[in-house]
Structure formats: structure tokens, C-alpha cells
Design a protein around this motif. Structure first.
Motif, mmCIF file in Angstrom:
data_model
loop_
_atom_site.group_PDB
_atom_site.id
_atom_site.type_symbol
_atom_site.label_atom_id
_atom_site.label_comp_id
_atom_site.label_asym_id
_atom_site.label_seq_id
_atom_site.Cartn_x
_atom_site.Cartn_y
_atom_site.Cartn_z
ATOM 1 N N ASP A 138 0.815 -1.215 0.000
ATOM 2 C CA ASP A 138 0.000 0.000 0.000
ATOM 3 C C ASP A 138 0.853 1.272 0.000
ATOM 4 O OD1 ASP A 138 -2.290 -1.575 0.135
ATOM 5 O OD2 ASP A 138 -2.315 -1.548 2.336
ATOM 6 N N ALA A 139 2.156 1.131 0.302
ATOM 7 C CA ALA A 139 2.990 2.314 0.487
ATOM 8 C C ALA A 139 3.945 2.577 -0.668
ATOM 9 C CB ALA A 139 3.796 2.178 1.793
ATOM 10 N N THR A 140 4.107 1.622 -1.571
ATOM 11 C CA THR A 140 5.024 1.801 -2.691
ATOM 12 C C THR A 140 4.525 1.028 -3.904
ATOM 13 O OG1 THR A 140 7.293 1.401 -3.486
ATOM 14 C CG2 THR A 140 6.448 -0.097 -1.822
ATOM 15 N N ARG A 415 2.661 14.095 -6.024
ATOM 16 C CA ARG A 415 2.604 13.288 -7.248
ATOM 17 C C ARG A 415 2.020 11.894 -7.037
ATOM 18 N NH1 ARG A 415 8.567 14.478 -10.016
ATOM 19 N NH2 ARG A 415 8.590 16.747 -9.659
ATOM 20 N N GLY A 416 1.782 11.544 -5.787
ATOM 21 C CA GLY A 416 1.280 10.204 -5.509
ATOM 22 C C GLY A 416 2.416 9.196 -5.436
ATOM 23 N N VAL A 417 2.072 7.981 -5.018
ATOM 24 C CA VAL A 417 3.073 6.928 -4.845
ATOM 25 C C VAL A 417 3.748 6.584 -6.174
ATOM 26 C CG1 VAL A 417 3.361 4.473 -4.303
ATOM 27 C CG2 VAL A 417 2.010 5.936 -2.787
ATOM 28 N N ASP A 418 2.963 6.460 -7.232
ATOM 29 C CA ASP A 418 3.538 6.097 -8.521
ATOM 30 C C ASP A 418 4.472 7.184 -9.046
ATOM 31 O OD1 ASP A 418 2.130 3.752 -8.466
ATOM 32 O OD2 ASP A 418 0.517 4.424 -9.792
ATOM 33 N N GLY A 419 4.072 8.440 -8.913
ATOM 34 C CA GLY A 419 4.914 9.525 -9.376
ATOM 35 C C GLY A 419 6.208 9.626 -8.594
ATOM 36 N N TRP A 424 12.825 6.639 -9.631
ATOM 37 C CA TRP A 424 13.900 5.649 -9.579
ATOM 38 C C TRP A 424 14.136 4.977 -10.933
ATOM 39 C CZ3 TRP A 424 17.063 5.646 -5.613
ATOM 40 C CH2 TRP A 424 16.610 6.038 -4.350
ATOM 41 N N SER A 425 13.337 5.320 -11.937
ATOM 42 C CA SER A 425 13.488 4.657 -13.237
ATOM 43 C C SER A 425 14.749 5.089 -13.971
ATOM 44 C CB SER A 425 12.258 4.916 -14.113
ATOM 45 O OG SER A 425 12.111 6.304 -14.378
ATOM 46 N N HIS A 426 15.333 6.212 -13.585
ATOM 47 C CA HIS A 426 16.543 6.683 -14.258
ATOM 48 C C HIS A 426 17.352 7.533 -13.278
ATOM 49 C CE1 HIS A 426 19.220 8.518 -17.200
ATOM 50 N NE2 HIS A 426 18.768 7.634 -18.095
ATOM 51 N N PRO A 427 18.670 7.337 -13.198
ATOM 52 C CA PRO A 427 19.469 8.092 -12.216
ATOM 53 C C PRO A 427 19.410 9.596 -12.412
ATOM 54 C CG PRO A 427 20.883 6.851 -13.721
ATOM 55 C CD PRO A 427 19.500 6.367 -13.933
#
Length: 482
Positions: A138-140, A415-419, A424-427
Motif C-alpha cells: 500500500d505504500a510503494t 505526485r502520488g506513490v507512482d509519481g 527511480w526509473s533513471h538516475p
């Protein structure tokens, strides 16, 4: 320099008055008879071989030889031979492992001893990690990264994490080993080949001893495999140390189950991050290595140690390793490397702190107290972390954990959890050190989207000849223009 290098003194001359002379000589502390077979001063815990408080009572070789008595003399000589004949890398890791295991077996300063983990403790850890993973869903947006949950004794932690310490320490140790051979004038190096080799073996042994002692002490402090913000254990294994978990929660006034569950949340959150951000591990280890490469060895101090090496005082070499031999270069590159490393550690620990708090706050009444305890623990570090600071040349703890945690929490709100987790998708999408100074500016900045760029790069890699006609057309047009 002494005429008897490395403590191998000449045999004592036969006294004129025979056995009586021998007796008097030993009683007066003179000579290097059986009471001092190595020339390193008295060995501790040896009864007639140099007891506590005697000369060399704090000799660094004590960790290697332990309690020595006449029946152990052969084993002691064998260990010394192994030390001097070592021809491996810059650190004698076999010795480090042996010292770490010995340190663990001695117990911690509060008197707790290591013990094998029982079935009930293993079950408790497995259930805690399983529940923690459910709460973290629920947190990530990052899925579970723990393929299994394990309960380790301190000795098992040593075995599992030594490969990671090797990767961290070897770059700096290599610099010291090279420097030890370079301190002699060039014209002497050709003649002193065996001596240089012996010095490097001694350096590897001293590093191995220090690393082993530090890892052994740290094994009595850590509660899992990710306590220092780096993945030290095998990939996909969430680990807790039941004995250390109990010690951690002993005086907190919090139920043991809640302490275990909160620590399981932190371990499982680390595992998710390292499992699903494939570039993160190499990024962190690369930052450590980049910083280490900018460390220079104080060759003047090393030359002084070598030039005044006293075989009766071999701990000089160990003291030099511990007291300011490493000096970070005051260059923009070195400062940038340190800033990258500190920021990366802070972002990892800050994200874990924010995510675990979001998962635990609605469910654990002790969440706030446990969070603050962990924050203070990470900020202050322990004696073993300070030892690694002297060995590696930096402190492996996040200086800006609170700043990073606030930034991640603000990102969640905005931005919410997803945002938040999408960063972390790109350094290049991660916050920088300056962003930690201005979190609001970063949170409300226009988001960068690297997905299209990654897609284009992927397609180009899969179809390397795809744009070849365009290039050829361009060349033709240029030829026509000419």
C-alpha cells in the motif's frame, strides 16, 4: 631501521654462567628467549609467554593468536607463516574472516553471546517479513524484492556479507599496498624485493586483522543485511538477526513483535528498492569506488613509519593505518564524488524511512518512537562504522536522511506513490544535493520523462541498420551539393 626486520631477532647468546645465567636473564626481561619467540613483545594471555599487563599486552597479533600456551606454539608459528607467505590481493581476507569469527565468538560488550538461530525464531522472522511485504504494497509501487526471508546468527551475517566488504575495501587497500612498495628509493627496490613482498604481506595481514575486527564488532550491532544503506547480503534475501533485534528493542518499552515487524519493514523496503532499481547497486558501489580512487596515501607518514620501523613495536604499522594515513584530495572531482555518494545514501535511506513510516503509522502505535530511534542510530553510527571510516576513508551513513525523507514525503503528497517511485526509473531523474536544500522547488518542477528516450534507444539497439538509408541519403545529398 633495525638490523632484525619484522621481529625475527638473533638467538640469544649463551650466558657465561650457564643455566643460572639463563634464569637471571629471563627474570630480568632481557634477551629474546622462549618468552618472545617472534620478537614482537610478549603475547597476551600466554602465562609464562607474556601475561596481561606485560610487554606487548596490547599487541595487535593478539587477535590472531588468541590465548597462547606452550602447546599452542606450533599453531602460532603456522599462523605467522601463513601471514608472511600471503600472496593474494591487498587484504588477507582469509585472515579477516577468521578474526571476524573470533570476534563474534567473544560476544558483545554487554555480554551477549552469539548463538544458532532456532526454528521458532526463523518462523517469527519469516512471518514478520511476509506481513511487512503486505503492508508495503500500500505504500510503494515497487513490488516485493524478497524472494525469501532468513534469520541469521552473527556468524552467518559475517559469512554472507564478506564478499560485499571485499568490494568496498579492496580499492583503498590496493592504494596502500602500492604505496608501501613505492616508499623505498628506486635503487633500493631492486635489492629489497623480498622485503617489499614481506611488507605487503604484513600490510595485507594488518588490513585483514582490522577488517575482521570491525566486521566482527559490526555483526554484534546490525539487525539486518541493509543497515548501512548498501546491499551487503545475497540478492533477494531479506535477513534479520534475532539476537540483535532483541538487543535493539531491550530498553525501548515496545513489544518485541512490534520491534521485529518494524525492522522487517525496513529490510523488506530496502530489498524492493535494490531488486527493482537495477542500476542502483552499481551506482552506490561505483560512488564508493570513485571516492576511494581520489584518496591519496600520506606517503610522508608511510616513509617515516618504514624508515623507523622497530621490530619490537610492529603495531606502528597498524597505528599508521588507523590514524590519518588517508587524505581525500581537495579537488573539485573528489568533492563531487563525495557529494554524489552522500546524496545517494541519503536518498536511499530517506525513501526507506518515508515508505516504512507510511506503512507502519496507521498500524503500529510505536511507529513514531521506533522511527526516531532508527534515525538517531543511523545518524550517530557505531564504533564499527567509525573503524570503517578510517579504513575506507569515509563514513557510510547518510548525513541528510531527514532532508531526503521530507522530500520523498512531499513528493508523495504532490505526485502520488507512482509519481514518487517513478523517479527511480533513471538516475538522472533523482533529486540532487541542491534539491535537498530546496525540496519544494524540486517537487513542483516540471517532471522529466525518459520513457520515450529509453524507447528510442532500445529500438536503435535492436535495429542498428534502421537509419542507415537516411544516413546514406544525407551523404548523397552532400555529394550532389559538392
Amino acid at each position: 631501521m633495525s638490523d632484525t626486520p619484522f621481529g625475527f631477532g638473533l638467538p640469544p647468546e649463551e650466558p657465561d654462567d650457564g643455566d643460572e645465567g639463563k634464569k637471571k636473564d629471563q627474570e630480568s626481561g632481557g634477551g629474546q628467549g622462549p618468552a618472545n619467540p617472534f620478537g614482537f613483545g610478549g603475547l597476551p594471555g600466554a602465562g609464562g609467554f607474556g601475561g596481561p599487563g606485560g610487554p606487548g599486552a596490547d599487541n595487535p597479533l593478539a587477535a590472531m593468536f588468541g590465548s597462547l600456551n606452550p602447546t599452542d606454539l606450533g599453531a602460532a608459528f603456522q599462523q605467522l607463516g601463513q601471514m608472511l607467505s600471503y600472496e593474494g590481493g591487498p587484504v588477507n581476507w582469509d585472515m579477516a574472516k577468521q578474526i571476524a569469527r573470533q570476534t563474534v565468538s567473544q560476544g558483545t560488550s554487554d555480554g551477549t553471546k552469539d548463538a544458532s538461530v532456532g526454528p521458532a525464531e526463523r518462523t517469527a522472522v519469516e512471518e514478520a517479513v511476509r506481513l511487512a511485504d503486505l503492508w508495503l504494497d500500500d505504500a510503494t509501487s515497487l513490488p516485493s524484492g524478497a524472494g525469501s526471508a532468513v534469520a541469521w546468527s552473527r556468524a552467518e551475517w559475517v559469512e554472507a556479507t564478506l564478499p560485499a566488504w571485499k568490494e568496498l575495501v579492496d580499492p583503498v587497500a590496493e592504494r596502500v599496498g602500492t604505496a608501501m612498495g613505492d616508499v623505498l628509493p628506486e635503487e633500493m627496490q631492486a635489492m629489497a624485493g623480498p622485503l617489499i613482498g614481506m611488507m605487503r604481506s604484513m600490510g595485507g595481514a594488518m588490513f585483514g586483522t582490522q577488517i575482521g575486527q570491525a566486521v566482527g564488532v559490526l555483526a554484534g550491532e546490525v539487525v539486518g543485511s541493509t543497515d548501512i544503506g548498501l546491499p551487503l547480503g545475497p540478492v533477494g534475501k531479506a535477513a534479520l538477526l534475532p539476537a540483535n533485534v532483541d538487543a535493539f528493542g531491550k530498553d525501548l518499552g515496545v513489544p518485541k513483535d512490534e520491534v521485529r515487524l518494524y525492522l522487517a519493514l525496513r529490510e523488506a523496503a530496502h530489498q524492493r528498492l535494490f531488486a527493482h532499481v537495477p542500476w542502483l547497486r552499481s551506482h552506490l558501489y561505483g560512488a564508493v569506488d570513485g571516492y576511494a580512487r581520489g584518496i591519496k596515501v600520506d606517503t610522508a607518514k608511510l616513509e617515516d613509519v618504514v624508515g623507523q620501523f622497530d621490530p619490537q613495536n610492529p603495531e606502528q604499522l597498524q597505528d599508521a593505518l588507523q590514524q590519518g594515513m588517508f587524505q581525500p584530495e581537495d579537488t573539485p572531482e573528489q568533492k563531487a564524488a563525495l557529494a554524489r555518494l552522500e546524496t545517494a545514501l541519503a536518498l536511499v535511506e530517506g525513501w526507506v524511512d518515508a515508505v516504512v513510516h507510511a506503512a507502519a503509522k496507521p498500524r503500529l502505535s510505536s511507529a513514531d518512537a521506533l522511527r526516531e530511534t532508527l534515525r538517531r542510530r543511523r545518524a550517530s553510527g557505531g564504533p564499527a562504522e567509525q573503524t570503517f571510516a578510517t579504513l575506507i576513508g569515509l563514513e557510510l551513513r547518510p548525513r541528510r536522511l531527514r532532508d531526503a525523507s521530507r522530500l520523498w514525503a512531499s513528493l508523495t503528497d504532490a505526485r502520488g506513490v507512482d509519481g514518487r517511485d517513478g523517479l527511480w526509473s533513471h538516475p538522472d531523474m533523482l533529486p540532487t544535493a541542491s534539491d535537498l536544500d530546496d525540496p519544494d522547488g524540486f517537487v513542483h518542477r516540471e517532471q522529466l520523462d525518459f520513457s520515450e528516450l529509453d524507447k528510442m534507444l532500445g529500438e536503435a539497439a535492436e535495429n542498428p541498420d534502421r537509419k542507415k538509408p537516411d544516413l546514406e541519403k544525407k551523404d548523397d545529398s552532400e555529394d550532389d551539393t559538392e
